[in-house]
Every structure is written in structure tokens, then in C-alpha cells.
Write a protein that holds these residues in place. Sequence first.
Motif, PDB file in Angstrom:
ATOM      1  N   LYS A  46       0.822  -1.211   0.000  1.00  0.00           N
ATOM      2  CA  LYS A  46       0.000   0.000   0.000  1.00  0.00           C
ATOM      3  C   LYS A  46       0.857   1.262   0.000  1.00  0.00           C
ATOM      4  CE  LYS A  46      -3.762  -2.316   2.245  1.00  0.00           C
ATOM      5  NZ  LYS A  46      -4.274  -2.777   3.488  1.00  0.00           N
ATOM      6  N   LEU A  47       2.068   1.152   0.510  1.00  0.00           N
ATOM      7  CA  LEU A  47       2.992   2.281   0.554  1.00  0.00           C
ATOM      8  C   LEU A  47       4.000   2.157  -0.588  1.00  0.00           C
ATOM      9  CD1 LEU A  47       3.660   2.150   4.406  1.00  0.00           C
ATOM     10  CD2 LEU A  47       2.134   3.729   3.210  1.00  0.00           C
ATOM     11  N   ALA A  48       4.814   3.191  -0.785  1.00  0.00           N
ATOM     12  CA  ALA A  48       5.838   3.167  -1.833  1.00  0.00           C
ATOM     13  C   ALA A  48       7.028   2.295  -1.437  1.00  0.00           C
ATOM     14  CB  ALA A  48       6.318   4.582  -2.125  1.00  0.00           C
ATOM     15  N   TYR A  49       6.996   1.778  -0.228  1.00  0.00           N
ATOM     16  CA  TYR A  49       8.108   0.993   0.292  1.00  0.00           C
ATOM     17  C   TYR A  49       7.545  -0.197   1.069  1.00  0.00           C
ATOM     18  CZ  TYR A  49       6.893   3.728   4.421  1.00  0.00           C
ATOM     19  OH  TYR A  49       6.215   4.320   5.452  1.00  0.00           O
ATOM     20  N   GLY A  50       8.400  -1.201   1.275  1.00  0.00           N
ATOM     21  CA  GLY A  50       8.011  -2.346   2.087  1.00  0.00           C
ATOM     22  C   GLY A  50       8.295  -2.060   3.546  1.00  0.00           C
ATOM     23  N   ARG A  51       7.375  -2.453   4.403  1.00  0.00           N
ATOM     24  CA  ARG A  51       7.493  -2.184   5.843  1.00  0.00           C
ATOM     25  C   ARG A  51       7.035  -3.427   6.586  1.00  0.00           C
ATOM     26  NH1 ARG A  51       4.454  -0.379  10.168  1.00  0.00           N
ATOM     27  NH2 ARG A  51       5.329   1.360  11.330  1.00  0.00           N
ATOM     28  N   ASN A  52       7.905  -3.959   7.459  1.00  0.00           N
ATOM     29  CA  ASN A  52       7.582  -5.188   8.180  1.00  0.00           C
ATOM     30  C   ASN A  52       7.989  -5.048   9.649  1.00  0.00           C
ATOM     31  OD1 ASN A  52       6.909  -7.810   8.849  1.00  0.00           O
ATOM     32  ND2 ASN A  52       8.637  -8.737   7.775  1.00  0.00           N
ATOM     33  N   VAL A  53       7.002  -5.054  10.545  1.00  0.00           N
ATOM     34  CA  VAL A  53       7.286  -5.063  11.979  1.00  0.00           C
ATOM     35  C   VAL A  53       7.673  -6.492  12.336  1.00  0.00           C
ATOM     36  CG1 VAL A  53       6.364  -4.700  14.299  1.00  0.00           C
ATOM     37  CG2 VAL A  53       5.627  -3.216  12.416  1.00  0.00           C
ATOM     38  N   ILE A  54       8.928  -6.687  12.745  1.00  0.00           N
ATOM     39  CA  ILE A  54       9.405  -8.055  12.995  1.00  0.00           C
ATOM     40  C   ILE A  54       9.545  -8.385  14.479  1.00  0.00           C
ATOM     41  CG2 ILE A  54      10.545  -8.188  10.756  1.00  0.00           C
ATOM     42  CD1 ILE A  54      13.237  -7.866  12.247  1.00  0.00           C
ATOM     43  N   TYR A  55       9.477  -7.374  15.337  1.00  0.00           N
ATOM     44  CA  TYR A  55       9.602  -7.609  16.773  1.00  0.00           C
ATOM     45  C   TYR A  55       8.890  -6.468  17.486  1.00  0.00           C
ATOM     46  CZ  TYR A  55      11.744  -8.361  21.369  1.00  0.00           C
ATOM     47  OH  TYR A  55      11.953  -8.595  22.703  1.00  0.00           O
ATOM     48  N   ARG A  56       8.154  -6.817  18.539  1.00  0.00           N
ATOM     49  CA  ARG A  56       7.452  -5.778  19.299  1.00  0.00           C
ATOM     50  C   ARG A  56       7.212  -6.281  20.703  1.00  0.00           C
ATOM     51  NH1 ARG A  56       2.142  -3.183  20.066  1.00  0.00           N
ATOM     52  NH2 ARG A  56       2.416  -1.003  19.480  1.00  0.00           N
ATOM     53  N   ASN A  57       7.436  -5.400  21.666  1.00  0.00           N
ATOM     54  CA  ASN A  57       7.011  -5.659  23.040  1.00  0.00           C
ATOM     55  C   ASN A  57       6.393  -4.365  23.567  1.00  0.00           C
ATOM     56  OD1 ASN A  57       9.165  -4.014  23.968  1.00  0.00           O
ATOM     57  ND2 ASN A  57      10.510  -5.763  24.308  1.00  0.00           N
ATOM     58  N   ASP A  58       6.139  -4.281  24.840  1.00  0.00           N
ATOM     59  CA  ASP A  58       5.490  -3.089  25.391  1.00  0.00           C
ATOM     60  C   ASP A  58       6.352  -1.832  25.276  1.00  0.00           C
ATOM     61  OD1 ASP A  58       3.279  -4.584  26.083  1.00  0.00           O
ATOM     62  OD2 ASP A  58       3.911  -4.857  28.166  1.00  0.00           O
ATOM     63  N   CYS A  59       7.669  -1.998  25.162  1.00  0.00           N
ATOM     64  CA  CYS A  59       8.586  -0.859  25.217  1.00  0.00           C
ATOM     65  C   CYS A  59       9.143  -0.419  23.870  1.00  0.00           C
ATOM     66  CB  CYS A  59       9.754  -1.181  26.137  1.00  0.00           C
ATOM     67  SG  CYS A  59       9.210  -1.558  27.809  1.00  0.00           S
ATOM     68  N   LEU A  60       9.154  -1.315  22.881  1.00  0.00           N
ATOM     69  CA  LEU A  60       9.766  -0.958  21.611  1.00  0.00           C
ATOM     70  C   LEU A  60       9.259  -1.850  20.494  1.00  0.00           C
ATOM     71  CD1 LEU A  60      12.145  -3.284  21.060  1.00  0.00           C
ATOM     72  CD2 LEU A  60      13.279  -1.984  22.817  1.00  0.00           C
ATOM     73  N   GLU A  61       9.583  -1.429  19.275  1.00  0.00           N
ATOM     74  CA  GLU A  61       9.305  -2.259  18.112  1.00  0.00           C
ATOM     75  C   GLU A  61      10.439  -2.120  17.113  1.00  0.00           C
ATOM     76  OE1 GLU A  61       5.777  -1.393  15.772  1.00  0.00           O
ATOM     77  OE2 GLU A  61       6.092   0.738  16.032  1.00  0.00           O
ATOM     78  N   VAL A  62      10.609  -3.174  16.316  1.00  0.00           N
ATOM     79  CA  VAL A  62      11.675  -3.232  15.322  1.00  0.00           C
ATOM     80  C   VAL A  62      11.021  -3.444  13.953  1.00  0.00           C
ATOM     81  CG1 VAL A  62      13.760  -4.434  14.579  1.00  0.00           C
ATOM     82  CG2 VAL A  62      13.248  -4.218  17.029  1.00  0.00           C
TER      83      VAL A  62
END
Length: 165
Positions: A46-62
Motif C-alpha cells: 500500500k505504501l511506496a516501500y516495504g514495511r515489516n514489523v518483525i519484533y514488538r514488546n510493550d517498550c519498543l518495536e523493530v
Amino acid sequence: MQLLNRIHQQLGNLTKPTLEEVGDALKQISNQSHPDLELYIMEPDKLAYGRNVIYRNDCLEVIVINLPPHKETAIHDHGGSIGCAVVLEGTLLNSIYRINNSQIEPAHSFFVKKGECLYSTLGLIHKMSNSDKDRMISLHVYSPPLQNMSTFKEHGDHPVSLDMR
């Protein structure tokens, strides 16, 4: 070591990380080769680039970003998050913006090359561009996880709220 294992090892115990802590951890992660990285690279949808959240917890995301040749992100902020990104492949042009008299205007730009980090302080407004013929892959860490991001248009248009989840 597998990428997700390395991320969990370097970032999993951080509870309220500073920009410096996030940057140091990201440098440790990027200093090793990750043959499984390709598994996490998403093509644009949907965006002009690929975006993948590969790690997430309550404090951060990657997030892994795949910015194809001659593409760019929208001008955006990171809501209430700080962040750091490292370029894993290619070169990224980071363009910083500022608000002046309720208008968004370019402030300055700089290149971020493979192995270099880009820091996003609270309130930073920027866009990332890829002017090369090859893709640009970067690994981003945000704390707290992204929410309430805004996108902007140049030439004085008002910000448009966009939650990228």
C-alpha cells in the motif's frame, strides 16, 4: 545468529531505553551478518516501500524497511517515539523538515550509508528517499512502539494524521 534471536538478546530487556541505548543495541545487531534477513524484507504494497514489523514488546518495536530505487516515504514524524535506524543495504537520503509559521519546510538533508545510523529524536520530522538504482534496506527501532504518527505535505498544508499500524 538468527536476526530475531539477536534482536531479542540486544533489545528484549530494555524497559525505557534512551536514544543512546537503542543506537548501541542496533549497532551490535547490525555488526553481525544475518543470512535470514531476506525473510523479513517485504515488497511495497500500500505504501511506496516495504514495511515489516518483525519484533514488538510493550517498550519498543523493530521494523525492516525496503525502500526501492527512486522511491521515498511521506514526510512524517514518529508520534511520541524516539528511534534509531541502521542502513543494512544501499544508501538513504534523510531529509529533515521544520515547521515555520505553521508551514512545513525543508531544513537540511544528508546521506546515510551502509552500516551508518540515523537517529530520530522526539518531534523529528523527516522523509527518507532512495535515489540509487538499487534498493535500500534498513532496520529501525522505536521506543515506545509507534502510534499517532503524522504525515505532512510541503508548502504550508496542514498535517494529516496517519497511524501506520
